[in-house]
Design an enzyme around this catalytic site. Structure first.
Site, PDB file in Angstrom:
ATOM      1  N   ASP A 175       0.852  -1.190   0.000  1.00  0.00           N
ATOM      2  CA  ASP A 175       0.000   0.000   0.000  1.00  0.00           C
ATOM      3  C   ASP A 175       0.884   1.236   0.000  1.00  0.00           C
ATOM      4  O   ASP A 175       1.848   1.320   0.777  1.00  0.00           O
ATOM      5  CB  ASP A 175      -0.922  -0.005   1.224  1.00  0.00           C
ATOM      6  CG  ASP A 175      -1.955   1.115   1.173  1.00  0.00           C
ATOM      7  OD1 ASP A 175      -2.315   1.532   0.059  1.00  0.00           O
ATOM      8  OD2 ASP A 175      -2.392   1.565   2.245  1.00  0.00           O
ATOM      9  N   VAL A 176       0.564   2.207  -0.845  1.00  0.00           N
ATOM     10  CA  VAL A 176       1.348   3.428  -0.997  1.00  0.00           C
ATOM     11  C   VAL A 176       0.457   4.632  -0.717  1.00  0.00           C
ATOM     12  O   VAL A 176      -0.716   4.644  -1.110  1.00  0.00           O
ATOM     13  CB  VAL A 176       1.940   3.548  -2.421  1.00  0.00           C
ATOM     14  CG1 VAL A 176       2.691   4.865  -2.587  1.00  0.00           C
ATOM     15  CG2 VAL A 176       2.855   2.379  -2.719  1.00  0.00           C
TER      16      VAL A 176
END
Length: 385
Positions: A175-176
């Site tokens: 996840d960014v």
């Protein structure tokens, strides 16, 4: 014009004459192209069907279809002729393409369908095995505190942590987050494997400067396969890796190795795409779904009208008029999690700071923002499972 009409009539007569020669074969119930069509010479590869349409060359047909005999039923041929006549295509001349003689690679399986199925299974097997291993695993406990350090930090199951060049495992949930006010540079990332949690902090987050360049370089992106200042993997070998994410194309755009011209064997599994294929909504259904969830008067009226129309239809699957609202959802992670996993709802507002806030806001609440991203990765894992 008269000359053209005569020419088409002559062509039609020639074709009909040829078809008449095949009738004795059709009446036996079968007609093979090898028996019915005149040979073009001992080395000719040209194959024509009864409608005088060029088919796959003999050399390719024997390799791909293993010499299977083509059957033409008389009623099918006559129906095709009438269809072409109806569209004024019957009798039109076509040019022949050159014969093709090509030695194809060895085929897997008994036919072309099995060939591509087996080929796809062989190519996807390493990634399927890693996804299955991650799915069966019990995720390690979440770290109690995040490291305020540049690059990747690994959090072991016993609470120990250390800096690494990139995550070590082959399969990750990823996840960014991007601070949109500062541009398109990735700000913060988390990942989890079957053995450890990881966090990544960007240089722009750790170091305070008056201004940063708007032009991004490879050093600004997140390494998942190579050291920070290199474009080659350890020992020079690229290995199969799997990254799982929700709307993973967004996360993929911030990975360094995805901008290299050659190399990466990393593949991506998108939980949002999986949801859309299984329980997704059409544009109209989305409006009805949101109206039913929020209880808007006008929206509810549209839902009722839609249900009345649907109930009058006898065709289609036997599913209750209201049931589709409860077995589907819109595509964001919070609603997908609520549909498949349930339990405690995901906080949506907590991530707004990356959209509306500045880098200073993210720094001031770093631990809070990082802790919010942990459940997001965990929830993506649950949705994939």
């Amino acid at each position: 014009m008269h000359h053209l009409v005569c020419h088409q009539q002559q062509t039609s007569r020639n074709l009909l004459s040829r078809l008449a020669q095949y009738r004795h074969v059709w009446r036996r119930g079968r007609c093979s192209s090898a028996d019915a069509l005149p040979r073009q010479g001992p080395l000719s590869q040209t194959r024509m069907n009864p409608l005088n349409i060029q088919m796959l060359s003999r050399n390719l047909q024997e390799q791909i279809f293993r010499g299977a005999v083509v059957d033409y039923r008389e009623e099918d041929v006559e129906r095709s002729m009438k269809h072409l006549q109806r569209h004024e295509l019957w009798g039109c001349e076509t040019s022949l393409l050159p014969d093709v003689e090509l030695c194809l690679p060895r085929m897997y399986g008994a036919n072309i369908d099995e060939h591509f199925r087996i080929l796809a299974q062989k190519q996807s097997l390493p990634y399927l095995e890693e996804a299955s291993r991650l799915n069966r695993a019990e995720l390690p406990p979440m770290p109690g505190e995040w490291a305020w350090e540049l690059g990747w930090t690994r959090y072991g199951p016993g609470g120990e942590r250390r800096r690494v060049d990139f995550p070590e495992e082959k399969a990750l949930v990823f996840d960014v987050e991007v601070c949109m006010a500062e541009g398109h540079c990735p700000t913060l990332a988390v990942a989890v494997s079957h053995t450890a949690w990881y966090s990544w902090c960007s240089k722009r987050l750790i170091e305070e400067r008056y201004t940063w360049s708007s032009q991004l370089t490879l050093a600004d992106f997140i390494p998942l396969e190579t050291p920070a200042n290199s474009t080659r993997p350890p020992e020079g070998q690229w290995i199969e890796r799997l990254v799982i994410g929700h709307n993973v194309s967004f996360d993929r755009a911030h990975i360094k190795e995805q901008y290299l011209l050659k190399g990466s064997r990393m593949r991506f599994l998108d939980t949002m795409s999986m949801h859309m294929a299984i329980s997704g909504l059409t544009g109209y259904q989305r409006s009805l779904w949101m109206a039913s969830k929020k209880g808007k008067r006008r929206g509810l009226q549209e839902v009722k009208e839609h249900i009345k129309r649907a109930s009058r239809r006898k065709e289609g699957p036997s599913i209750g008029s209201w049931d589709w609202v409860d077995i589907s959802s819109i595509n964001n992670l919070a609603d997908v999690h609520a549909l498949y996993v349930g339990g405690h709802p995901l906080e949506k507002e907590a991530r707004d700071i990356f959209v509306k806030g500045s880098m200073s806001d993210v720094r001031e609440s770093f631990q809070v923002r990082a802790e919010i991203m942990l459940p997001h990765a965990h929830i993506t894992y649950k949705a994939e499972a």
